[in-house]
Design an enzyme around this catalytic site. Structure first.
Site, mmCIF file in Angstrom:
data_model
loop_
_atom_site.group_PDB
_atom_site.id
_atom_site.type_symbol
_atom_site.label_atom_id
_atom_site.label_comp_id
_atom_site.label_asym_id
_atom_site.label_seq_id
_atom_site.Cartn_x
_atom_site.Cartn_y
_atom_site.Cartn_z
ATOM 1 N N GLY A 104 0.856 -1.190 0.000
ATOM 2 C CA GLY A 104 0.000 0.000 0.000
ATOM 3 C C GLY A 104 0.884 1.229 0.000
ATOM 4 O O GLY A 104 2.068 1.150 0.345
ATOM 5 N N HIS B 65 -5.002 1.387 7.062
ATOM 6 C CA HIS B 65 -3.680 1.975 7.296
ATOM 7 C C HIS B 65 -3.440 3.137 6.332
ATOM 8 O O HIS B 65 -2.942 4.195 6.718
ATOM 9 C CB HIS B 65 -2.608 0.882 7.113
ATOM 10 C CG HIS B 65 -1.192 1.348 7.249
ATOM 11 N ND1 HIS B 65 -0.364 1.003 8.287
ATOM 12 C CD2 HIS B 65 -0.443 2.141 6.444
ATOM 13 C CE1 HIS B 65 0.825 1.582 8.132
ATOM 14 N NE2 HIS B 65 0.807 2.274 7.018
ATOM 15 N N GLU B 66 -3.866 2.935 5.059
ATOM 16 C CA GLU B 66 -3.630 3.980 4.048
ATOM 17 C C GLU B 66 -4.544 5.188 4.257
ATOM 18 O O GLU B 66 -4.105 6.323 4.139
ATOM 19 C CB GLU B 66 -3.843 3.410 2.634
ATOM 20 C CG GLU B 66 -2.939 2.249 2.265
ATOM 21 C CD GLU B 66 -1.475 2.483 2.589
ATOM 22 O OE1 GLU B 66 -0.788 1.494 2.885
ATOM 23 O OE2 GLU B 66 -1.018 3.644 2.575
ATOM 24 N N CYS C 134 5.392 0.208 8.093
ATOM 25 C CA CYS C 134 5.067 1.399 7.297
ATOM 26 C C CYS C 134 6.308 1.804 6.504
ATOM 27 O O CYS C 134 7.413 1.814 7.050
ATOM 28 C CB CYS C 134 4.642 2.543 8.213
ATOM 29 S SG CYS C 134 4.175 4.041 7.311
ATOM 30 N N LEU C 135 6.115 2.120 5.239
ATOM 31 C CA LEU C 135 7.265 2.480 4.405
ATOM 32 C C LEU C 135 7.888 3.795 4.854
ATOM 33 O O LEU C 135 9.027 4.092 4.513
ATOM 34 C CB LEU C 135 6.833 2.547 2.934
ATOM 35 C CG LEU C 135 6.380 1.195 2.362
ATOM 36 C CD1 LEU C 135 5.857 1.357 0.957
ATOM 37 C CD2 LEU C 135 7.488 0.163 2.423
ATOM 38 N N GLN D 21 2.829 10.182 1.676
ATOM 39 C CA GLN D 21 4.126 9.525 1.871
ATOM 40 C C GLN D 21 5.139 9.913 0.794
ATOM 41 O O GLN D 21 6.345 9.724 0.992
ATOM 42 C CB GLN D 21 3.968 7.995 1.881
ATOM 43 C CG GLN D 21 3.186 7.475 3.088
ATOM 44 C CD GLN D 21 3.107 5.970 3.108
ATOM 45 O OE1 GLN D 21 2.209 5.392 2.501
ATOM 46 N NE2 GLN D 21 4.016 5.320 3.778
ATOM 47 N N HIS E 293 -3.310 7.466 6.769
ATOM 48 C CA HIS E 293 -2.254 8.374 6.275
ATOM 49 C C HIS E 293 -2.869 9.674 5.758
ATOM 50 O O HIS E 293 -2.302 10.747 5.916
ATOM 51 C CB HIS E 293 -1.469 7.721 5.131
ATOM 52 C CG HIS E 293 -0.274 6.908 5.567
ATOM 53 N ND1 HIS E 293 0.787 7.435 6.271
ATOM 54 C CD2 HIS E 293 0.032 5.610 5.366
ATOM 55 C CE1 HIS E 293 1.691 6.480 6.494
ATOM 56 N NE2 HIS E 293 1.257 5.370 5.961
HETATM 57 O O1 K2U Z 1 1.441 2.716 4.036
HETATM 58 C C1 K2U Z 1 2.487 2.090 3.996
HETATM 59 O O2 K2U Z 1 3.527 2.470 4.554
HETATM 60 C C2 K2U Z 1 2.516 0.795 3.249
HETATM 61 C C3 K2U Z 1 2.511 -0.374 4.162
HETATM 62 C C4 K2U Z 1 1.082 -0.837 4.198
HETATM 63 C C5 K2U Z 1 0.717 -1.833 5.230
HETATM 64 C C6 K2U Z 1 1.273 -1.832 6.483
HETATM 65 C C7 K2U Z 1 0.864 -2.773 7.423
HETATM 66 C C8 K2U Z 1 -0.110 -3.692 7.132
HETATM 67 C C9 K2U Z 1 -0.679 -3.679 5.881
HETATM 68 C C10 K2U Z 1 -0.269 -2.750 4.950
HETATM 69 C C11 K2U Z 1 3.598 -1.255 3.581
HETATM 70 O O3 K2U Z 1 3.075 -2.174 2.713
HETATM 71 S S1 K2U Z 1 4.644 -1.947 4.813
HETATM 72 C C12 K2U Z 1 5.215 -3.416 4.217
HETATM 73 C C13 K2U Z 1 4.294 -4.560 4.533
HETATM 74 C C14 K2U Z 1 4.087 -5.507 3.583
HETATM 75 C C15 K2U Z 1 3.260 -6.582 3.869
HETATM 76 C C16 K2U Z 1 2.635 -6.701 5.114
HETATM 77 C C17 K2U Z 1 2.850 -5.727 6.061
HETATM 78 C C18 K2U Z 1 3.696 -4.640 5.789
HETATM 79 ZN ZN ZN Z 2 2.231 3.530 6.212
#
Ligand code: K2U
Ligand code: ZN
Length: 172
Positions: free
Chosen positions: A45, A136-137, A94-95, A50, A140
């Site tokens: 996501g 989560h998105e 979170c990225l 971001q 943000h």
């Molecule tokens: O918003 C973001 O930073 C993207 C996250 C989204 C996310 C975080 C936690 C749980 C679900 C989605 C990134 O995808 S973090 C990397 C990741 C990949 C797979 C599972 C969990 C986190």
């Molecule tokens: Zn995030």
């Protein structure tokens, strides 16, 4: 093209983002750049703030490779119109907060309404990882990070680690 991802703490990650007016080719290109950036991270996501753009736009693709074809989704002005009482706990990352993970409890199922890249209103129910990710998105877009759900001490510890990481990155 791939964009750089802001690292917490950054004031732009705490802002309430602005609804996008009508769809444009510029917004569709932004969505494509965000998908490219998300896949490259890799992540499942990504929200526009971001990459420093304070618009209400998120992209997501929570399909695990081994489970089937990618399902890249771009959501303009997404909003949660219903959510289950039943909750799910997921270890989130979170990225914008690299290499930090913590358990977050959220509704197990959410119904989301959004404008798609053709300007059409879509409504869909999500559960499992898709539900966690879309919540989560959307957080943000309201300046909320997953660490805001943690106890203050744990949140401060993670913030300090990110400040150190940014100092080291700045030194190159
Ligand atoms: O918003 C973001 O930073 C993207 C996250 C989204 C996310 C975080 C936690 C749980 C679900 C989605 C990134 O995808 S973090 C990397 C990741 C990949 C797979 C599972 C969990 C986190
Ligand atoms: Zn995030």
């Amino acid at each position: 093209m791939k964009r750089s991802i802001l690292i917490h703490p950054d004031p732009r990650l705490k802002k309430i983002c602005t609804e996008v007016p009508d769809l444009s080719d510029e917004l569709r290109t932004l969505a494509d750049d965000m998908l490219e950036t998300m896949y490259a991270a890799p992540g499942i996501g990504l929200a526009a703030p971001q990459i420093g753009i304070l618009d209400r736009l998120i992209v997501l693709d929570c399909v695990k490779e081994e489970d089937g074809p990618a399902r890249p989704l771009a959501m303009f002005n997404p909003k949660i119109i219903a959510s289950s009482d039943e909750e799910n706990v997921y270890e989130e990352g979170c990225l914008s907060i690299p290499d930090q993970y913590a358990e977050v409890t959220r509704p197990k199922m959410v119904q989301v309404e959004w404008v798609d890249r053709d300007g059409k209103i879509q409504t869909e129910e999500f559960d499992g990882l898709w539900a966690t990710c879309v919540q989560h998105e959307i957080d943000h877009l309201d300046g909320k990070l997953f660490i805001d759900y943690l106890k203050p001490l744990k949140r401060q510890m993670i913030t300090r680690k990110m400040q150190k990481l940014k100092r080291e990155r700045a030194r190159g």
